[in-house]
Design a protein around this motif. Structure first.
Motif, PDB file in Angstrom:
ATOM      1  N   ARG A 112      31.277  33.846 -35.030  1.00 34.92           N
ATOM      2  CA  ARG A 112      31.679  33.254 -36.546  1.00 34.92           C
ATOM      3  C   ARG A 112      30.524  32.069 -36.556  1.00 34.92           C
ATOM      4  O   ARG A 112      30.114  31.458 -35.527  1.00 34.92           O
ATOM      5  N   LEU A 113      30.201  32.031 -37.698  1.00 26.94           N
ATOM      6  CA  LEU A 113      29.329  30.881 -38.208  1.00 26.94           C
ATOM      7  C   LEU A 113      29.844  29.592 -37.813  1.00 26.94           C
ATOM      8  O   LEU A 113      31.054  29.151 -37.833  1.00 26.94           O
ATOM      9  N   HIS A 114      29.076  28.691 -36.916  1.00 25.53           N
ATOM     10  CA  HIS A 114      29.523  27.391 -36.619  1.00 25.53           C
ATOM     11  C   HIS A 114      28.191  26.540 -36.631  1.00 25.53           C
ATOM     12  O   HIS A 114      27.242  26.822 -36.676  1.00 25.53           O
ATOM     13  N   GLY A 115      28.674  25.257 -36.402  1.00 25.75           N
ATOM     14  CA  GLY A 115      27.573  24.332 -36.391  1.00 25.75           C
ATOM     15  C   GLY A 115      27.140  23.662 -35.112  1.00 25.75           C
ATOM     16  O   GLY A 115      28.065  23.898 -34.172  1.00 25.75           O
ATOM     17  N   ALA A 116      26.114  23.039 -35.153  1.00 24.92           N
ATOM     18  CA  ALA A 116      25.751  22.363 -33.467  1.00 24.92           C
ATOM     19  C   ALA A 116      24.848  21.484 -33.709  1.00 24.92           C
ATOM     20  O   ALA A 116      23.945  21.344 -34.728  1.00 24.92           O
ATOM     21  N   THR A 117      24.878  20.328 -33.025  1.00 24.54           N
ATOM     22  CA  THR A 117      24.065  19.283 -33.089  1.00 24.54           C
ATOM     23  C   THR A 117      23.475  19.103 -31.716  1.00 24.54           C
ATOM     24  O   THR A 117      24.210  18.783 -30.739  1.00 24.54           O
ATOM     25  N   TYR A 118      21.986  19.118 -31.739  1.00 25.62           N
ATOM     26  CA  TYR A 118      21.418  18.971 -30.371  1.00 25.62           C
ATOM     27  C   TYR A 118      20.952  17.593 -30.100  1.00 25.62           C
ATOM     28  O   TYR A 118      20.090  17.030 -31.098  1.00 25.62           O
ATOM     29  N   VAL A 119      20.787  17.102 -29.186  1.00 27.58           N
ATOM     30  CA  VAL A 119      19.881  15.856 -28.824  1.00 27.58           C
ATOM     31  C   VAL A 119      18.624  16.609 -28.159  1.00 27.58           C
ATOM     32  O   VAL A 119      19.071  17.483 -27.188  1.00 27.58           O
ATOM     33  N   VAL A 120      17.334  16.561 -28.614  1.00 29.02           N
ATOM     34  CA  VAL A 120      16.292  17.094 -28.113  1.00 29.02           C
ATOM     35  C   VAL A 120      15.486  16.136 -27.243  1.00 29.02           C
ATOM     36  O   VAL A 120      15.051  15.091 -27.937  1.00 29.02           O
ATOM     37  N   ASP A 121      15.229  16.385 -25.937  1.00 33.71           N
ATOM     38  CA  ASP A 121      14.298  15.619 -25.013  1.00 33.71           C
ATOM     39  C   ASP A 121      13.006  16.667 -25.050  1.00 33.71           C
ATOM     40  O   ASP A 121      12.954  17.760 -24.715  1.00 33.71           O
ATOM     41  N   LEU A 122      11.908  16.033 -25.259  1.00 33.47           N
ATOM     42  CA  LEU A 122      10.608  16.671 -25.277  1.00 33.47           C
ATOM     43  C   LEU A 122       9.732  15.877 -24.130  1.00 33.47           C
ATOM     44  O   LEU A 122       9.416  14.570 -24.262  1.00 33.47           O
ATOM     45  N   GLU A 123       9.330  16.380 -22.906  1.00 39.53           N
ATOM     46  CA  GLU A 123       8.640  15.651 -21.824  1.00 39.53           C
ATOM     47  C   GLU A 123       7.170  16.356 -21.781  1.00 39.53           C
ATOM     48  O   GLU A 123       7.048  17.594 -21.852  1.00 39.53           O
ATOM     49  N   PHE A 124       6.276  15.310 -21.832  1.00 39.28           N
ATOM     50  CA  PHE A 124       4.895  15.751 -21.725  1.00 39.28           C
ATOM     51  C   PHE A 124       4.375  15.296 -20.455  1.00 39.28           C
ATOM     52  O   PHE A 124       4.586  14.247 -19.845  1.00 39.28           O
ATOM     53  N   ARG A 125       3.762  16.140 -19.563  1.00 43.47           N
ATOM     54  CA  ARG A 125       3.400  15.948 -18.220  1.00 43.47           C
ATOM     55  C   ARG A 125       1.939  15.941 -17.936  1.00 43.47           C
ATOM     56  O   ARG A 125       1.051  17.015 -18.516  1.00 43.47           O
ATOM     57  N   ARG A 126       1.317  15.207 -17.270  1.00 42.14           N
ATOM     58  CA  ARG A 126      -0.004  15.329 -16.809  1.00 42.14           C
ATOM     59  C   ARG A 126      -0.431  14.605 -15.331  1.00 42.14           C
ATOM     60  O   ARG A 126       0.457  13.828 -14.940  1.00 42.14           O
ATOM     61  N   PRO A 127      -1.315  15.100 -14.461  1.00 39.78           N
ATOM     62  CA  PRO A 127      -1.394  14.696 -13.349  1.00 39.78           C
ATOM     63  C   PRO A 127      -2.204  13.051 -13.154  1.00 39.78           C
ATOM     64  O   PRO A 127      -2.114  12.536 -12.075  1.00 39.78           O
ATOM     65  N   ASP A 128      -2.763  12.747 -14.246  1.00 34.56           N
ATOM     66  CA  ASP A 128      -3.644  11.582 -14.356  1.00 34.56           C
ATOM     67  C   ASP A 128      -3.379  10.897 -15.827  1.00 34.56           C
ATOM     68  O   ASP A 128      -2.881  11.444 -16.760  1.00 34.56           O
ATOM     69  N   LEU A 129      -3.665   9.528 -15.543  1.00 35.31           N
ATOM     70  CA  LEU A 129      -3.613   8.741 -16.908  1.00 35.31           C
ATOM     71  C   LEU A 129      -4.840   8.885 -17.585  1.00 35.31           C
ATOM     72  O   LEU A 129      -6.032   9.018 -17.120  1.00 35.31           O
ATOM     73  N   GLY A 130      -4.696   8.858 -19.007  1.00 38.18           N
ATOM     74  CA  GLY A 130      -6.242   8.501 -19.677  1.00 38.18           C
ATOM     75  C   GLY A 130      -6.681   7.439 -19.677  1.00 38.18           C
ATOM     76  O   GLY A 130      -6.299   6.448 -19.072  1.00 38.18           O
ATOM     77  N   PRO A 131      -7.724   6.930 -20.321  1.00 35.23           N
ATOM     78  CA  PRO A 131      -8.632   5.822 -20.240  1.00 35.23           C
ATOM     79  C   PRO A 131      -7.754   4.843 -20.677  1.00 35.23           C
ATOM     80  O   PRO A 131      -7.659   3.444 -20.421  1.00 35.23           O
ATOM     81  N   GLU A 132      -6.686   4.950 -21.651  1.00 36.94           N
ATOM     82  CA  GLU A 132      -5.812   3.995 -22.307  1.00 36.94           C
ATOM     83  C   GLU A 132      -4.744   3.635 -21.398  1.00 36.94           C
ATOM     84  O   GLU A 132      -3.752   2.672 -21.595  1.00 36.94           O
TER      85      GLU A 132
END
Length: 137
Positions: free
Chosen positions: A26-46
């Motif tokens: 049946r139709l129902h609502g949902a509230t999500y907390v969304v985590d987005l992880e960005f990954r890289r092996p090294d850091l940029g010049p900044e």
């Protein structure tokens, strides 16, 4: 591996097809907390993985496309069970389009992977994670 995570939230309505889902058919609502992880092996010049401000704005724009929507009425989701897992991949794919479009600024092409996690509650969540091939596009 370095990781930066940004967080947002989204409120949607939807229903599911199939006996597996019981009352959630049946139709129902949902509230999500969304985590987005960005990954890289090294850091940029900044000294950063990614511009957190741009990452937060991009996630917010993606979630705004879904927020306060009945996903059963969205043509992009016709005939789909918009499960937590499905939505995690949808957000992932939409972020990849923004990354490829240059919205997250210089250095984004060095990202190696993303993970999107949707938290349904404090005891249940689902994620989608994959490697990126941005520099080759």
């Amino acid at each position: 591996m370095y990781t930066v995570c940004v967080r947002g939230h989204v409120m949607i309505a939807h229903s599911f097809q199939g006996e597996l889902f019981g009352p959630a058919q049946r139709l129902h609502g949902a509230t999500y907390v969304v985590d987005l992880e960005f990954r890289r092996p090294d850091l940029g010049p900044e000294g950063v993985v990614i511009d957190i401000g741009r990452a937060s704005q991009a996630l917010g724009a993606i979630l705004e496309e879904l927020n306060f929507r009945n996903l059963d009425e969205e043509p992009a989701f016709a005939q789909e069970n918009t499960t937590t897992e499905f939505l995690a991949r949808t957000i992932f794919e939409r972020m990849v389009l923004r990354l490829r479009g240059g919205e997250l600024g210089p250095g984004a092409e060095r990202l190696s992977s993303l993970r999107v996690t949707l938290h349904e509650s404090h005891v249940a969540w689902a994620s989608y994670e994959a490697a990126l091939l941005l520099a080759a596009t």
